[in-house]
Design an enzyme around this catalytic site. Structure first.
Site, PDB file in Angstrom:
ATOM      1  N   LYS A  51      50.390  69.115  95.678  1.00  0.00           N
ATOM      2  CA  LYS A  51      51.192  68.120  95.947  1.00  0.00           C
ATOM      3  C   LYS A  51      51.193  67.578  97.047  1.00  0.00           C
ATOM      4  O   LYS A  51      51.456  66.502  97.313  1.00  0.00           O
ATOM      5  CB  LYS A  51      52.603  68.544  95.222  1.00  0.00           C
ATOM      6  CG  LYS A  51      52.778  68.662  93.813  1.00  0.00           C
ATOM      7  CD  LYS A  51      53.920  69.550  93.229  1.00  0.00           C
ATOM      8  CE  LYS A  51      53.918  69.916  91.811  1.00  0.00           C
ATOM      9  NZ  LYS A  51      55.036  70.383  91.343  1.00  0.00           N
ATOM     10  N   GLN A  95      60.149  73.518  92.430  1.00  0.00           N
ATOM     11  CA  GLN A  95      59.226  74.172  91.512  1.00  0.00           C
ATOM     12  C   GLN A  95      59.408  75.377  90.799  1.00  0.00           C
ATOM     13  O   GLN A  95      60.447  76.129  91.245  1.00  0.00           O
ATOM     14  CB  GLN A  95      58.195  74.632  92.444  1.00  0.00           C
ATOM     15  CG  GLN A  95      56.922  75.153  92.070  1.00  0.00           C
ATOM     16  CD  GLN A  95      56.095  74.223  91.325  1.00  0.00           C
ATOM     17  OE1 GLN A  95      55.690  73.232  91.784  1.00  0.00           O
ATOM     18  NE2 GLN A  95      55.495  74.325  90.178  1.00  0.00           N
ATOM     19  N   ASP A 118      60.813  64.816  88.451  1.00  0.00           N
ATOM     20  CA  ASP A 118      60.326  65.566  87.447  1.00  0.00           C
ATOM     21  C   ASP A 118      60.941  65.181  86.085  1.00  0.00           C
ATOM     22  O   ASP A 118      60.319  65.510  85.106  1.00  0.00           O
ATOM     23  CB  ASP A 118      60.891  67.012  87.719  1.00  0.00           C
ATOM     24  CG  ASP A 118      59.415  67.972  88.157  1.00  0.00           C
ATOM     25  OD1 ASP A 118      58.361  67.393  88.081  1.00  0.00           O
ATOM     26  OD2 ASP A 118      59.725  68.752  88.775  1.00  0.00           O
TER      27      ASP A 118
END
Length: 284
Positions: A51, A95, A118
């Site tokens: 990322k 994460q 997300d």
């Protein structure tokens, strides 16, 4: 059979993001993504590095917060609140998975829905179900972009989603439904799964079982989207679809690797860009 090239499409998306990011920078807005990693999970570390690299490639500023395995839930919540109030941060990504002593739901619901790139916050989930504009989880959003790029018409199609996770299965089903497909969600407890898959025009496999979907479960001409990624004992990566078997029967299919996987990070960058654009519109 047409192979759906997610690697190539992801490059296209990243190029689009790079160009729009450059335009925003000229207007004083630097799209910024904050990535929070708790613990030493090797797979998570790899994802975070990917990322960061993708952000750099597209001109997006990446802020990495790498916390120890022993970080408390309160400490993590304080960091998220700080990032929520930081006007220069457009996207916040925590994460997953988190260490077991931290409640994932408590963490995700603390993220500002306007920075939830997300698409996991309950408010964004609710908007998706209602067909309203919202941030959408990146993997199913990437699948929708693949459908668009390959001119696959979803209208009236019989679509079967194998898997009901909050990250892929459920949002995938809602996106397909919003695109006027007729959707069936199946999962590990579904009886006579083949009955559903054999009648499907589109199958999205996201169940986490290597080579689960076999040729005798698929009708001729079906469109197969393989979201699974499983590492075998010999180190090779395979999807949830038995690719060599199924490819002979379908009209379109995604490979593993190189299919859906590359789209996830590409759509994360795109979501971050969208958030930055909204920040610009608020400034004007």
């Amino acid at each position: 059979m047409t192979l759906i090239d997610g690697k190539n499409i992801s490059k296209k998306v990243k190029e689009e993001v790079k160009n729009e990011t450059s335009n925003l920078k000229e207007k004083g807005i630097i799209p910024t993504l904050a990535v929070v990693l708790v613990g030493e999970d090797k797979a998570s570390q790899t994802y975070v590095r990917s990322k960061e690299k993708a952000c750099e490639l597209c001109g997006i500023k990446s802020l990495a917060f790498k916390l120890s395995q022993n970080t408390t839930q309160d400490e993590l919540l304080k960091l998220i609140k700080k990032l929520n109030s930081d006007k220069e941060v457009d996207g916040i990504l925590v994460q997953l998975p988190l260490p077991k002593h931290i409640n994932t739901n408590d963490i995700l619901k603390e993220i500002d829905p306007d920075k939830d790139v997300d698409g996991f916050h309950a408010i964004n989930v609710g908007k998706l179900v209602s067909g309203l504009d919202s941030f959408v989880p990146c993997t199913p959003l990437g699948v929708m972009r693949l459908f668009k790029e390959y001119d696959i018409d979803l209208n009236g199609k019989n679509a079967v989603v194998i898997g009901r996770s909050n990250i892929v299965g459920k949002p995938m089903a809602n996106l397909l439904l919003n695109a006027n497909a007729t959707v069936t969600i199946t999962h590990s407890k579904t009886k006579n799964l083949e009955h559903f898959t054999k009648n499907a025009d589109i199958i999205v496999a996201a169940i986490g079982k290597p080579k689960f979907l076999k040729a005798d479960m698929v009708k001729d001409g079906a469109i197969i989207i393989d979201v699974g990624i499983n590492r075998l004992d010999d180190g090779s990566l395979v999807g949830d679809v038995d690719f060599e078997e199924v490819k002979e029967k379908c009209s379109f299919i995604t490979p593993v690797p190189g299919g859906v996987g590359p789209m996830t990070i590409a759509m994360l960058l795109n979501n971050t860009l969208i958030s930055a654009k909204k920040r610009k519109s608020k400034k004007n």
